[in-house]
Design an enzyme around this catalytic site. Structure first.
Site, PDB file in Angstrom:
ATOM      1  N   ASP A  71      -3.204   4.556  -0.055  1.00  0.00           N
ATOM      2  CA  ASP A  71      -2.315   5.622   0.423  1.00  0.00           C
ATOM      3  C   ASP A  71      -0.856   5.441   0.012  1.00  0.00           C
ATOM      4  O   ASP A  71       0.015   6.078   0.580  1.00  0.00           O
ATOM      5  CB  ASP A  71      -2.415   5.745   1.957  1.00  0.00           C
ATOM      6  CG  ASP A  71      -1.940   4.498   2.674  1.00  0.00           C
ATOM      7  OD1 ASP A  71      -1.857   3.448   2.028  1.00  0.00           O
ATOM      8  OD2 ASP A  71      -1.644   4.577   3.874  1.00  0.00           O
ATOM      9  N   GLU A  72      -0.601   4.578  -0.940  1.00  0.00           N
ATOM     10  CA  GLU A  72       0.789   4.335  -1.339  1.00  0.00           C
ATOM     11  C   GLU A  72       0.890   4.212  -2.857  1.00  0.00           C
ATOM     12  O   GLU A  72       0.008   3.625  -3.483  1.00  0.00           O
ATOM     13  CB  GLU A  72       1.274   2.981  -0.801  1.00  0.00           C
ATOM     14  CG  GLU A  72       1.519   2.893   0.664  1.00  0.00           C
ATOM     15  CD  GLU A  72       1.847   1.455   1.020  1.00  0.00           C
ATOM     16  OE1 GLU A  72       3.006   1.050   0.869  1.00  0.00           O
ATOM     17  OE2 GLU A  72       0.930   0.738   1.429  1.00  0.00           O
ATOM     18  N   ASP A 110       4.313   7.374   0.481  1.00  0.00           N
ATOM     19  CA  ASP A 110       3.443   6.736   1.480  1.00  0.00           C
ATOM     20  C   ASP A 110       2.819   7.828   2.355  1.00  0.00           C
ATOM     21  O   ASP A 110       3.533   8.549   3.052  1.00  0.00           O
ATOM     22  CB  ASP A 110       4.313   5.776   2.323  1.00  0.00           C
ATOM     23  CG  ASP A 110       3.482   4.987   3.332  1.00  0.00           C
ATOM     24  OD1 ASP A 110       2.254   5.123   3.311  1.00  0.00           O
ATOM     25  OD2 ASP A 110       4.092   4.233   4.115  1.00  0.00           O
TER      26      ASP A 110
END
Lengths: 399, 76
Positions: free
Chosen positions: A108-109, A8
């Site tokens: 973003d993960e 993350d």
């Protein structure tokens, strides 16, 4: 038992801007959509806050006005999705060196299944995590940080990555995960939304440890006991898009039918271009216009026998529906095309197909909206922008 | 966007801008905090976010015609 890793990126958009502009590092910044320089009441909300701004209580979704109350020195930076997506592609390239089984969860993960690949590394999953963190700093920039969670299910890995921010590395094992997670707020669990949080708060339950002492409905009990064993969904497992859509919130109220139809036409041009790029067409056309709260809401829909991808046809049909019951005084418009099908075949005698193909070729070579309908002349063009959810990842990352 | 001149070196197979000239003034690139790609239709641009010490500038290389343009000139 599987070994799942959740990567993350911390305060992603804000950190990317701090990476690009070293003079913003260590200072509270908020990312806003669109442009700076507008009066605070018209700048909308903060779509991402830096680690420093979060310390002042600025959160994603705070209005600019609220953010300035909490942190008067906050620096507002307009979002640059191209930059963030380019960094995401680099992040995916880094993690794909460590496992072939990756789920891109959002911009973003990502989840990685390192059950088998960890055997190649002397330090196992820990070594992989440390190498990923190091490579992110080398290849994406020294200011870019990520938190990594390691566990044996997706839910636990995601929870682990959230336990230590920024730049954390947390392991949750089967022997200690219940004890380590008992002080986590119930609303932190993926799957416990607003209604379930209210249900638990009404019973005086705020932490997972408290919730585990109660008799709860099975669907909530499974979540508080962290029993979810969902598998990773790789790009190969995803289905093609079911719909393509585009929404836009204007900076000021649109008070005339012509200005609304111009915005709708722009959104349709973008949506139809995306459909043609994907080699698809759609049968159900949907237009939504959100007027001011006191005026109700405008929804217009049309379903066709054959799929279409021609913006002129889509616009003619939707504008006809709009003109039957027009609304004005709106700020937000959305176009959605669903019931999608591949390989839309048009009449062999229809010259429109040739025109559209040429337009696509020109735009492919010289940039989007190099060629566009004359009806859009004289105004600011709205250009496509991806969202952090990456709803089109099947198309973006698929083979 | 303006056309202008950029001096680059090739280091380990990668292009690295070292200075550029804009409005008859030469700027030295002190550091490159970010390099990324922008895509516009099928057109690809390699973007160098550079710090000259006095300004942050995006130097955009069009991969089609290998022309540089300067964008987002922000004095610091």
């Amino acid at each position: 038992m599987k070994t799942i890793m959740h990567v993350d990126m911390n305060s992603y958009f804000a950190t990317a801007e701090q990476q690009a502009n070293p003079y913003l590092r260590g200072r509270p910044i908020g990312i806003i959509k669109g442009r700076t320089g507008l009066p605070a009441g018209r700048q909308g909300c903060i779509i991402a806050a830096s680690v420093e701004a979060k310390r002042f209580g600025v959160k994603t979704g705070s209005t600019v006005w609220e953010a300035k109350q909490k942190c008067p020195q906050i620096i507002l930076v307009p979002s640059d999705m191209d930059k963030y997506f380019a960094l995401t592609k680099r992040m995916i390239s880094i993690i794909s060196h460590y496992s072939p089984t990756i789920e891109i969860f959002s911009i973003d993960e990502a989840f990685l299944d390192v059950t088998d690949t960890q055997k190649i590394f002397a330090g196992g999953a820990w070594e992989i995590a440390l190498e990923i963190k190091n490579k992110i700093k080398i290849e994406m920039g020294e200011w870019m940080k990520c938190s990594i969670g390691i566990s044996y299910t997706k839910l636990l890995a995601k929870l682990a990555s959230e336990m230590q921010k920024p730049d954390g590395l947390t392991f949750l094992g089967p022997e200690d995960y219940l004890q380590k997670t008992q002080n986590i707020a119930v609303e932190e669990i993926c799957g416990i939304g607003m209604a379930r949080t209210r249900y638990l708060h009404d019973r005086g339950v705020f932490k997972l440890g408290q919730a585990r002492k109660l008799e709860l409905p099975p669907e909530i009990a499974d979540l508080v006991w962290l029993k979810n064993e969902e598998q990773l969904t790789t790009v190969d497992d995803l289905d093609p898009a079911k719909s393509v859509g585009r929404t836009f919130t204007a900076f000021s109220m649109l008070d005339t039918q012509s200005s609304i139809l111009k915005l709708v036409r722009n959104l349709i041009e973008e949506t139809a271009a995306k459909l043609r790029e994907m080699g698809m067409g759609g049968r159900t056309l949907y237009l939504t216009l959100n007027p001011s709260p006191n005026l109700g809401e405008g929804h217009y829909t049309k379903t066709l026998k054959d799929p279409v991808c021609d913006p002129q046809v889509i616009f003619d049909l939707l504008s006809r529906e709009y003109l039957k019951n027009p609304v004005v005084g709106i700020r937000k418009a959305g176009v959605n095309i669903s019931n999608l099908a591949f390989s839309v075949q048009r009449s062999v005698f229809d010259k429109r197909e040739k025109v559209l193909r040429v337009v696509d070729e020109v735009n492919e070579k010289y940039g989007l909206f190099t060629a566009y309908p004359a009806s859009l002349l004289g105004g600011e063009l709205i250009r496509p922008e991806m969202t952090g959810f990456l709803g089109d990842k099947w198309y973006r990352f698929g083979s | 966007m303006k056309n202008f001149s950029v001096t680059v070196i090739f280091e380990n197979g990668k292009m690295v801008p070292v200075s550029f000239e804009l409005n008859n003034r030469e700027y030295e690139v002190k550091r490159i905090p970010i390099v990324f790609e922008r895509i516009d239709g099928g057109r690809k641009y390699l973007c160098f976010g550079v710090d000259t010490g006095g300004a942050l500038v995006e130097l955009r290389l069009d991969r089609e015609n290998l022309q540089f343009t300067v964008c987002n000139f922000q004095p610091v």
